[in-house]
Design a protein around this motif. Structure first.
Motif, mmCIF file in Angstrom:
data_model
loop_
_atom_site.group_PDB
_atom_site.id
_atom_site.type_symbol
_atom_site.label_atom_id
_atom_site.label_comp_id
_atom_site.label_asym_id
_atom_site.label_seq_id
_atom_site.Cartn_x
_atom_site.Cartn_y
_atom_site.Cartn_z
ATOM 1 N N VAL A 309 50.991 66.207 5.207
ATOM 2 C CA VAL A 309 52.285 66.789 4.847
ATOM 3 C C VAL A 309 52.659 67.949 5.768
ATOM 4 N N ALA A 316 58.760 70.790 3.264
ATOM 5 C CA ALA A 316 57.965 69.695 2.705
ATOM 6 C C ALA A 316 56.673 70.218 2.074
ATOM 7 N N ASN A 320 56.083 69.730 -1.824
ATOM 8 C CA ASN A 320 54.899 68.980 -2.240
ATOM 9 C C ASN A 320 54.080 69.772 -3.250
ATOM 10 N N ALA A 403 60.237 63.047 -5.052
ATOM 11 C CA ALA A 403 58.807 62.752 -5.207
ATOM 12 C C ALA A 403 58.446 62.520 -6.672
ATOM 13 N N ALA A 453 54.075 58.384 5.843
ATOM 14 C CA ALA A 453 54.664 59.714 6.058
ATOM 15 C C ALA A 453 55.542 59.797 7.306
ATOM 16 N N LEU A 458 58.098 62.989 3.007
ATOM 17 C CA LEU A 458 57.356 63.316 1.788
ATOM 18 C C LEU A 458 57.425 62.190 0.762
ATOM 19 N N TRP A 462 54.273 60.349 -1.540
ATOM 20 C CA TRP A 462 54.251 60.180 -2.992
ATOM 21 C C TRP A 462 54.310 58.717 -3.401
#
Length: 490
Positions: A309, A316, A320, A403, A453, A458, A462
């Motif tokens: 990430v 991000a 996250n 997410a 990714a 992001l 997820w």
């Protein structure tokens, strides 16, 4: 406030009668004595043990929300500094928590067999063993506190606060471990109410301490009156100190209740050795070693995801971290039910009632899946609102909400893996479940996250998590239904 919560906890000591008690003492006594429990009684006992455990987990989740929300209002860099090291802190906390479980499960078995003297011996020895172990873990954490954020790919604006935040928590780890140990012992003895009440107190203390330590002194206008609110203005450091202080106070109260007031486990008037014996350490190692290894490997995978990430940018990283905190709204009830499962299955197994242990395994897992399914629906609908509570930054809110809506679809199967794992811990079966956990996350989540990714950002990370949690739930349900876990206990 402290006196109120202690007095509230003292109202219903473990072993009280069935009517009006969270502990359902009469029904638990039936497990130990071999009495018949109807399906309705099993369901009632599961629900009433799960409820206070869920409230305790909810208070822990609220502490994470409080920290995230207060730090989030300091800006994106402050949020990213906390998010960068959060998975590493989970690694250190989880290692120490896993070690305490090796002793708590033995206590559950001893109480199930009505051998309280052995339970007290295990308690005394566990205090020494867990404290010494946590000191060693804290020393390792302190040694890596300053280079760690750089290893994780943090920027120069993020790393200094991240290091300080991490250092405060690892230095307090031995006292945190006493909190984990006391809470685990109380829950495995059937006492869910005291840990629940004290965790609510911890949440309230966290609010007060963070409020005073994070923000500077300031003047607010309330109904035309100008009030000056005190504050230390320590920022991220204040968040760490406030939360650590709240947990340390709770640890002291939890240990006091366990050692002085808990029926069957109170050791303050009884002489005995605190020196760990080979037999108890061996059994603790059998339970804790796979759990500890599993946690290390899983947190290593979570740290790897953090590294995936990090190149996506500060927004991000912060989104996250906040989304992980927000998701706890869904899975904390599952962990509460899992704790009840460990207690019920552990005591049934200790009483040599494997049929009852299996039924409690099915009931608790089904209850967990139903509860977390409902929470998943709520999270999907309120994703943006929950993220807005933790950060005023629109980009962070949008990324985090996306997410959370992806993750909502995984909640039923995530519940299956959480509660079934607690069921298996109850009998002392930890080796294969640990392998299942870390194999799933390393062989499914991490490769998928690394693949998705670069193209999806992001959301791809997820989506990988959602797929992996569904897979993990399926394999845990398969093992639960097979009944093989009942043959692998202590």
């Amino acid at each position: 406030m402290t006196d109120f919560f202690i007095n509230f906890a003292l109202l219903a000591p473990a072993g009280s009668t069935e009517s009006g008690s969270f502990f359902q003492g009469m029904l638990i006594d039936k497990i130990r004595s071999g009495g018949h429990l109807s399906f309705g009684q099993q369901l009632k006992l599961t629900a009433q043990l799960s409820w206070p455990a869920m409230m305790a987990q909810l208070s822990s989740m609220m502490m994470q929300y409080i920290d995230a929300s207060m730090v989030g209002h300091l800006g994106a860099d402050a949020s990213a500094s906390v998010g960068l090291v959060s998975t590493s802190l989970w690694l250190f906390w989880g290692i120490c928590s896993a070690v305490t479980m090796g002793f708590s499960v033995q206590v559950a078995h001893s109480i199930g067999a009505s051998d309280h003297a052995r339970g007290r011996r295990i308690l005394r020895q566990s205090i020494t063993a867990c404290f010494l172990f946590s000191l060693a873990v804290a020393a390792v954490g302190a040694a890596i506190a300053f280079p760690l954020p750089h290893w994780l790919g943090g920027t120069e604006t993020v790393c200094p606060d991240a290091s300080i935040y991490f250092l405060v928590f690892v230095l307090a780890l031995p006292l945190f471990t006493m909190n984990y140990l006391a809470g685990g012992m109380l829950r495995c003895s059937g006492n869910m109410k005291v840990p629940g009440a004290l965790n609510v107190l911890m949440c309230l203390l966290d609010v007060v301490f963070n409020f005073l330590l994070i923000f500077p002194s300031r003047t607010v206008d309330i109904a035309g009156m100008h009030l000056t609110l005190p504050g230390a203005g320590l920022g991220v450091l204040g968040a760490a100190l406030g939360t650590a202080a709240a947990e340390i106070i709770t640890a002291g109260l939890m240990m006091w209740f366990l050692c002085v007031r808990q029926d069957g486990l109170s050791i303050h008037k009884e002489k005995g050795s605190f020196r760990p014996t080979r037999e108890i350490l061996r059994k603790a190692l059998k339970v804790s070693a796979p759990m500890t290894l599993e946690h290390v490997v899983i947190c290593g995978a979570q740290i790897a995801v953090t590294v995936i990430v990090a190149p996506l940018g500060v927004m991000a990283i912060a989104a996250n971290a906040f989304a992980v905190t927000a998701e706890s709204l869904c899975y904390m009830p599952g962990y509460g039910i899992s704790e009840a499962a460990t207690t019920l299955v552990g005591q049934s197994y200790g009483a040599k009632r494997k049929d009852l242990a299996k039924r409690f395994g099915y009931i608790t897992t089904g209850m967990g899946m139903l509860t977390m399914s409902i929470m998943g629906i709520i999270m999907y609908v309120l994703a943006a609102d929950v993220m807005a509570l933790m950060s005023p930054v629109k980009d962070i809110i949008d990324l985090g909400a996306e997410a959370l809506r992806i993750e909502a679809f995984a909640e039923p199967m995530f519940a299956a893996s959480i509660v079934a794992y607690g069921v298996m811990i109850g009998v002392g079966d930890t080796v294969l479940p640990a392998i299942m956990n870390f194999s799933s996350i390393w062989l499914v989540r991490v490769p998928l996250a690394a693949w998705l990714a670069p193209s999806m950002g992001l959301a791809g990370v997820w989506l990988a998590m959602c797929i992996e949690l569904c897979f993990r739930g399926i394999i845990f349900l398969w093992r639960l239904i097979s009944g093989a876990w009942l043959k692998k206990g202590l």
